[in-house]
Motif scaffolding. Structure first.
Motif, PDB file in Angstrom:
ATOM      1  N   UNK A 133      -8.351 -15.861   0.015  1.00 17.83           N
ATOM      2  CA  UNK A 133      -7.916 -14.498  -0.282  1.00 17.83           C
ATOM      3  C   UNK A 133      -9.130 -13.618  -0.542  1.00 17.83           C
ATOM      4  N   UNK A 157     -10.341  -9.125  -0.971  1.00 14.11           N
ATOM      5  CA  UNK A 157      -9.893  -7.734  -1.017  1.00 14.11           C
ATOM      6  C   UNK A 157      -9.979  -7.119   0.378  1.00 14.11           C
ATOM      7  N   UNK A 204      -4.491  -7.588   0.535  1.00 12.16           N
ATOM      8  CA  UNK A 204      -5.335  -8.777   0.438  1.00 12.16           C
ATOM      9  C   UNK A 204      -5.473  -9.409   1.805  1.00 12.16           C
ATOM     10  N   UNK A 232      -4.516  -6.722  -9.961  1.00 15.68           N
ATOM     11  CA  UNK A 232      -3.438  -7.354  -9.202  1.00 15.68           C
ATOM     12  C   UNK A 232      -2.977  -8.594  -9.973  1.00 15.68           C
ATOM     13  N   UNK A 279      -5.421 -11.786 -10.391  1.00 15.71           N
ATOM     14  CA  UNK A 279      -6.679 -11.264  -9.869  1.00 15.71           C
ATOM     15  C   UNK A 279      -7.848 -11.670 -10.758  1.00 15.71           C
ATOM     16  N   UNK A 281     -12.800  -9.766  -4.406  1.00 15.63           N
ATOM     17  CA  UNK A 281     -11.995  -9.331  -5.557  1.00 15.63           C
ATOM     18  C   UNK A 281     -10.540  -9.585  -5.245  1.00 15.63           C
ATOM     19  N   UNK A 282      -9.666  -9.211  -6.167  1.00 17.30           N
ATOM     20  CA  UNK A 282      -8.222  -9.464  -6.038  1.00 17.30           C
ATOM     21  C   UNK A 282      -7.961 -10.956  -5.932  1.00 17.30           C
ATOM     22  N   UNK A 283      -8.816 -11.740  -6.529  1.00 17.39           N
ATOM     23  CA  UNK A 283      -8.601 -13.184  -6.542  1.00 17.39           C
ATOM     24  C   UNK A 283      -9.188 -13.760  -7.819  1.00 17.39           C
TER      25      UNK A 283
END
Lengths: 423, 423
Positions: A233, A235, A290, B89, B92, B395-397
């Motif tokens: 995953x 961004x 994502x 998120x 995240x 990011x977002x992880x």
């Protein structure tokens, strides 16, 4: 075959049963006859009641398969089975499976009405759980009757209820312990053959303008139900292409690649089919914002052309290696649960040709794309063959349709086959 | 700029706040600070407490955005805002959003500790709901403060709770009626600029070996969150290729086609990004044994290269037409919710360059791939600019990471910017 060739199937019985089956399993859009659940059970009850009224002898085996028998003149001969399944997919059509059972019942009821008894027993067998969307195992009903269902299949869970096959059987009063103990209800040595009529589920009979096809082979191949792609995953705006490990991009490479190869196979005249029926991402992790780090898919590759099947399997491996290299992902196909192609019994296939000829019914011949209970009998060493009935709008969908005139032709062939059964 | 250039940000405050934020929002794997929910609210409470302890004046607006102000020597000057968001998120990382708030708080706390007051007010603004996975609208917190959130956005439902934005605001004691009435908390005429520090979310700063980038533009483009392909369900073994209307095959054509075009764009040096973040089929209808009759997907196309964006949009239309013709499906993209690219304020960007030079920090320059609150200010006519902080693992992880040494460089630039703010 002079006299027997004129025996008419009981089409009124079939018409009434199609209507009552539909009513009993209505689940808009379509019908649902859930395997080893209330929907399938209601269908068995209706067919058993109709068979009794038609004067047939009704029994059940420990796995819940039902039998409606027309006794032969003499005992000791081998039984001819005519059958199919009574379950359906969720929101499916009224004919997939049921048409084969009702064609058999109509044929035998017609013989009863004509006071005709064959030399040896003929029975309509109504199997269970043929649609593998319910339990992840092929033909558990037919296999259990033949003593060929592995005991560990009893622990498989139904996809919607999460309850095991054994629990579902017990809830209906059947005996999974008999299956676990390896018992069998049907002795292949005592069965002359298993003949299954089934709607075609495709457009070929419409295209060739025939009501019925004789089916000398059933497709098999590869079936991956738990394939998975693992990437990472990231961004959506922060990850340039060069660092992405995009599971969906990798999946598209594989799907588009298989489809392009299939186009080439078709152009070359190789008749196989490939289907990615389910694709998806993890709903807890994936959003439009994502880069998707995981995807899953199912892939079914089937046919009777063994070299073409092997070639497509090799192409799949090549596409996976390309997708892994290009997108930095890992692809796992998971277990292959595909059955092998089944080439059916040539003598029984010839018997069907002869019966059709005796009734002046011109039949098409084609392999079956779908797996069917007949395959379970074939694998058990029982002579097996199939008839396809022309139908509209495919199958496994609410719009499935069939003309009674086409159904009648198949029932006539079965009536002649049953009437002339020698044991 | 001699004296101010030496003012150090309060890195101890930032370090302590990163730790307490992580602890308060832990939701393995990763952290969850749900927009207008308990997770985001806890983050605001922690930052407000730290700001008060640092000696800053704390306020909130009717939409729940928080402000920590260092008053200037004179009244009447325009306020400089330094800010970012405190939501994340689901599952995240700890730095997306929070890093910008904490860099601002560290900068102002450093000024307080040094007894340095700028000529006019400088405030850290902590916005709400920047991550659009929660509510399908961009920058509702920042837009509401600026009086630019459309009233109908209040009826949008949060993707997980199903409750409206207005309901979520009210539950936390905020005043959606003020938004509906078109009130604004911030007057663009009274704001000297909005500067947002943010983790890069990508690998470019790692590749060019720089701690910080100055961001002169923010990507925009096309965003389809409800795209849908309609074909026809069919039995997997019964439907030959020529009659199939396979939604997944059509989707693969589009995804693979966009990816191939993106490869060409990259080779030509055109810098845009395309992402199919979500793909799927209807779980109630799709099985491995059915040709899929429906599929859905999301597609995000973004960049700052306007001709390249327009070209990719045209390619998408071509691919859709091809997929429809080849697979007999209908493709609907649904509403395009993509923001336009934002080219930020050149004078403010130059101020950031000057502040970095004054601290001997060599900065990279790059556009932002992601949308940010700065875009909402830019669109309201407020001079806006951004700093990117080098970070690891995107990011977002849950694996999002950042070195405090890199964060410190951004905080130093902000401290110098704040210290020299003239109003």
């Amino acid at each position: 075959m002079k006299h027997e060739a004129r025996l008419e199937p009981d089409l009124a019985l079939a018409e009434a049963l199609f209507a009552s089956l539909r009513e009993a399993s209505l689940d808009p859009p379509g019908v649902t006859r859930d395997a080893y659940g209330p929907g399938e059970e209601r269908a068995h009850a209706l067919c058993i009641e109709a068979a009794k009224e038609a004067g047939l002898a009704v029994t059940r085996d420990f796995a819940g398969n039902s039998y409606a028998t027309l006794p032969g003149k003499a005992e000791g001969g081998r039984t001819l089975l005519i059958g199919s399944h009574l379950d359906s997919v969720a929101h499916g059509g009224n004919y997939d499976g049921a048409a084969g059972v009702l064609a058999g019942l109509a044929a035998l009821s017609g013989l009863v009405k004509a006071n005709h008894r064959p030399e040896a027993d003929v029975a309509v067998m109504m199997t269970r759980a043929e649609e593998t969307v319910w339990f992840p195992v092929s033909f558990p009903g037919a296999k259990a009757a033949l003593g060929r269902l592995p005991a560990d299949a009893l622990a498989l869970k139904r996809s919607d209820t999460g309850r095991t096959l054994a629990e579902h059987m017990r809830a209906l009063g059947f005996d999974p312990d008999a299956i676990a103990a390896g018992r069998r209800h049907l002795d292949p040595e005592r069965i002359a053959g298993f003949v299954e009529a089934h709607i075609e589920q495709g457009p070929e009979l419409i295209e060739v303008d025939r009501a019925v096809a004789i089916v000398p082979a059933i497709s098999g191949g590869y079936r991956f139900r738990q394939a998975r792609i693992t990437g990472e995953y990231a961004h959506v705006g922060g990850a340039p292409k060069r660092v992405r490990r995009d599971a969906v991009a990798a999946l598209a490479h594989i799907v588009a690649g298989i489809n392009a190869s299939w186009d080439r196979f078709e152009a070359e005249g190789h008749r196989i089919m490939t289907t990615f029926g389910v694709i998806g991402v993890d709903p807890a992790m994936a959003t439009w914002s994502r880069v998707p780090g995981e995807a899953r898919f199912t892939l079914d590759i089937r046919g009777v052309d063994l070299p073409a099947l092997a070639r497509m399997r090799h192409i799949l491996d090549e596409l996976i290696a390309e997708a892994e290299a290009k997108h930095g992902v890992t692809v796992t196909l998971g277990p292959d649960t595909g059955p092998r192609p089944g080439f059916l019994d040539e003598a029984l296939v010839q018997r069907l040709r002869d019966c059709a000829s005796a009734r002046f019914i011109a039949c098409h011949e084609m392999p079956s794309g779908g797996g069917h209970d007949a395959l379970a009998f074939h694998e058990a060493g029982v002579p097996a063959a199939m008839l396809f009935i022309r139908n509209q709008n495919g199958s496994h969908n609410p719009d499935e349709a069939m003309e009674m005139a086409d159904f009648a032709e198949a029932a006539r062939i079965l009536a002649t086959l049953a009437a002339t059964h020698q044991g």
